[in-house]
Design a protein around this motif. Structure first.
Motif, PDB file in Angstrom:
ATOM      1  N   LEU A   7       0.834  -1.192   0.000  1.00  0.00           N
ATOM      2  CA  LEU A   7       0.000   0.000   0.000  1.00  0.00           C
ATOM      3  C   LEU A   7       0.871   1.245   0.000  1.00  0.00           C
ATOM      4  O   LEU A   7       2.071   1.189   0.259  1.00  0.00           O
ATOM      5  N   ALA A   8       0.249   2.371  -0.288  1.00  0.00           N
ATOM      6  CA  ALA A   8       0.973   3.644  -0.311  1.00  0.00           C
ATOM      7  C   ALA A   8      -0.040   4.782  -0.310  1.00  0.00           C
ATOM      8  O   ALA A   8      -1.249   4.568  -0.457  1.00  0.00           O
ATOM      9  N   ASP A   9       0.479   5.984  -0.126  1.00  0.00           N
ATOM     10  CA  ASP A   9      -0.296   7.215  -0.351  1.00  0.00           C
ATOM     11  C   ASP A   9      -1.544   7.338   0.511  1.00  0.00           C
ATOM     12  O   ASP A   9      -2.593   7.777   0.042  1.00  0.00           O
ATOM     13  N   LEU A  10      -1.414   6.983   1.793  1.00  0.00           N
ATOM     14  CA  LEU A  10      -2.532   7.220   2.703  1.00  0.00           C
ATOM     15  C   LEU A  10      -2.628   8.698   3.079  1.00  0.00           C
ATOM     16  O   LEU A  10      -3.707   9.204   3.347  1.00  0.00           O
ATOM     17  N   HIS A  11      -1.485   9.366   3.125  1.00  0.00           N
ATOM     18  CA  HIS A  11      -1.442  10.792   3.489  1.00  0.00           C
ATOM     19  C   HIS A  11      -2.200  11.043   4.798  1.00  0.00           C
ATOM     20  O   HIS A  11      -3.058  11.924   4.886  1.00  0.00           O
ATOM     21  N   LEU A  12      -1.887  10.249   5.811  1.00  0.00           N
ATOM     22  CA  LEU A  12      -2.564  10.380   7.100  1.00  0.00           C
ATOM     23  C   LEU A  12      -2.401  11.792   7.650  1.00  0.00           C
ATOM     24  O   LEU A  12      -1.313  12.358   7.648  1.00  0.00           O
ATOM     25  N   ASP A  41       4.574   7.996   1.566  1.00  0.00           N
ATOM     26  CA  ASP A  41       3.465   8.912   1.820  1.00  0.00           C
ATOM     27  C   ASP A  41       2.421   8.284   2.739  1.00  0.00           C
ATOM     28  O   ASP A  41       1.217   8.438   2.537  1.00  0.00           O
ATOM     29  N   LEU A  42       2.922   7.585   3.757  1.00  0.00           N
ATOM     30  CA  LEU A  42       2.024   7.088   4.803  1.00  0.00           C
ATOM     31  C   LEU A  42       1.358   8.265   5.493  1.00  0.00           C
ATOM     32  O   LEU A  42       0.167   8.228   5.793  1.00  0.00           O
ATOM     33  N   VAL A  43       2.133   9.308   5.744  1.00  0.00           N
ATOM     34  CA  VAL A  43       1.608  10.517   6.387  1.00  0.00           C
ATOM     35  C   VAL A  43       1.725  11.686   5.422  1.00  0.00           C
ATOM     36  O   VAL A  43       2.529  11.681   4.491  1.00  0.00           O
ATOM     37  N   GLU A  44       0.920  12.696   5.663  1.00  0.00           N
ATOM     38  CA  GLU A  44       0.920  13.890   4.814  1.00  0.00           C
ATOM     39  C   GLU A  44       2.221  14.666   4.966  1.00  0.00           C
ATOM     40  O   GLU A  44       2.727  15.239   3.995  1.00  0.00           O
ATOM     41  N   VAL A  45       2.761  14.679   6.173  1.00  0.00           N
ATOM     42  CA  VAL A  45       4.029  15.368   6.393  1.00  0.00           C
ATOM     43  C   VAL A  45       4.724  14.742   7.597  1.00  0.00           C
ATOM     44  O   VAL A  45       4.068  14.312   8.555  1.00  0.00           O
ATOM     45  N   ARG A  81       6.477  12.862   0.824  1.00  0.00           N
ATOM     46  CA  ARG A  81       5.940  13.568   1.984  1.00  0.00           C
ATOM     47  C   ARG A  81       6.591  13.147   3.294  1.00  0.00           C
ATOM     48  O   ARG A  81       6.535  13.893   4.269  1.00  0.00           O
ATOM     49  N   ASP A  82       7.166  11.969   3.339  1.00  0.00           N
ATOM     50  CA  ASP A  82       7.676  11.452   4.614  1.00  0.00           C
ATOM     51  C   ASP A  82       9.108  10.931   4.508  1.00  0.00           C
ATOM     52  O   ASP A  82       9.478   9.976   5.171  1.00  0.00           O
ATOM     53  N   PHE A  83       9.916  11.623   3.687  1.00  0.00           N
ATOM     54  CA  PHE A  83      11.291  11.155   3.485  1.00  0.00           C
ATOM     55  C   PHE A  83      12.176  11.390   4.708  1.00  0.00           C
ATOM     56  O   PHE A  83      13.315  10.910   4.751  1.00  0.00           O
ATOM     57  N   LEU A  84      11.669  12.110   5.718  1.00  0.00           N
ATOM     58  CA  LEU A  84      12.450  12.325   6.935  1.00  0.00           C
ATOM     59  C   LEU A  84      12.155  11.287   8.017  1.00  0.00           C
ATOM     60  O   LEU A  84      12.698  11.368   9.121  1.00  0.00           O
ATOM     61  N   ILE A  85      11.278  10.320   7.718  1.00  0.00           N
ATOM     62  CA  ILE A  85      11.131   9.203   8.657  1.00  0.00           C
ATOM     63  C   ILE A  85      12.481   8.490   8.743  1.00  0.00           C
ATOM     64  O   ILE A  85      13.088   8.140   7.728  1.00  0.00           O
ATOM     65  N   ARG A 134      16.557  15.275  -1.099  1.00  0.00           N
ATOM     66  CA  ARG A 134      17.049  13.935  -0.789  1.00  0.00           C
ATOM     67  C   ARG A 134      18.568  13.899  -0.597  1.00  0.00           C
ATOM     68  O   ARG A 134      19.121  12.842  -0.302  1.00  0.00           O
ATOM     69  N   ASN A 135      19.224  15.031  -0.778  1.00  0.00           N
ATOM     70  CA  ASN A 135      20.662  15.073  -0.556  1.00  0.00           C
ATOM     71  C   ASN A 135      20.948  14.746   0.914  1.00  0.00           C
ATOM     72  O   ASN A 135      20.375  15.361   1.812  1.00  0.00           O
TER      73      ASN A 135
END
Length: 254
Positions: A7-12, A41-45, A81-85, A134-135
């Motif tokens: 799954l993907a893109d829930l944008h919780l 993109d599990l979360v919106e931010v 949206r969530d690359f900082l997880i 992404r750097n």
């Protein structure tokens, strides 16, 4: 039947409680899966693992912990949206972080997994911004900025994205066929699974299969992989299941 769920893109987010409810309603099925993959993109931010988890989505993180504690292999791949997880949250939830491009064995078949935004190569402004964000050096700096500064930056980026999206053509925001072919060749796969575009479908050209996940605004969208192939489905709030697409594996007769 044994299945792996993707799954993907829930944008919780706080403003979309229905999406949270849709995922929680799938707990029993998730607990029976061979593995669960979340392709971004599990979360919106997400502004860093040190930020407090919003109360509105806390129950989802508790669900993920229950899955991993029950022995369900849980994998996460970053989205735009969530690359900082980071590793801290992954350890807390018992999930494994995947690289931006990953090859998985699904019931004897090699499949490439990506979030999908890297395939939208016609959107040049976005790709420039993606390379910057992404750097690794910039990510390190972002993670160490004061929390309030990160919150403001995230809000500014969301507003910029909203404005720019309204000015782009639908074609520029979809994947580029050449980029898809190049990635599948690089990964040596004839199955590619991704999200990001919010255009759920399974595309098949000769042996090549591209399965596209969908967002959860109108129902839970799952890709089920099994020995029989791939099945894309949307589960409505009533519990009714709409089968969006299905296909057998490349070496199986259609």
């Amino acid at each position: 039947m044994a299945e792996t769920l993707i799954l993907a893109d829930l944008h919780l987010r706080e403003q979309a409680p229905a999406v949270t409810r849709r995922l929680l309603a799938l707990e029993s099925r998730l607990l029976q899966a061979d593995a669960v993959y979340i392709l971004g993109d599990l979360v919106e931010v997400w502004i860093g693992d040190d930020a407090p988890i919003p109360a509105a989505i806390q129950s989802v993180f508790e669900l993920l912990l229950r899955l991993s504690s029950a022995g369900i292999p849980l994998y996460f791949q970053h989205g735009n949206r969530d690359f900082l997880i980071g590793k801290a949250l992954a350890r807390r939830l018992g999930m494994r972080l995947l690289p931006d491009q990953f090859v998985v064995d699904l019931y004897g078949h090699r499949a490439g997994l990506v979030h999908g935004d890297q395939l939208c190569t016609d959107d040049l402004p976005y790709q420039r911004m993606r390379r910057k964000l992404r750097n690794p050096i910039l990510k390190f700096i972002l993670r160490h900025l004061p929390l309030r500064t990160r919150q403001k930056l995230a809000a500014d980026l969301r507003e910029r994205s909203r404005m720019e999206t309204g000015q782009k053509t639908a074609a520029s925001m979809d994947v580029n066929a050449g980029a898809v072919d190049a990635l599948m060749t690089k990964l040596d796969v004839d199955v590619l699974i991704h999200g990001h575009t919010h255009r759920p479908a399974i595309h098949r050209v000769d042996r090549d299969i591209r399965a596209v996940l969908g967002d959860w605004e109108d129902g839970a969208v799952l890709l089920s992989a099994s020995v029989d192939g791939l099945r894309l489905e949307r589960i409505e709030d009533s519990g009714a299941t709409q089968f969006l697409a299905l296909t057998r594996w490349p070496d199986q007769a259609i």
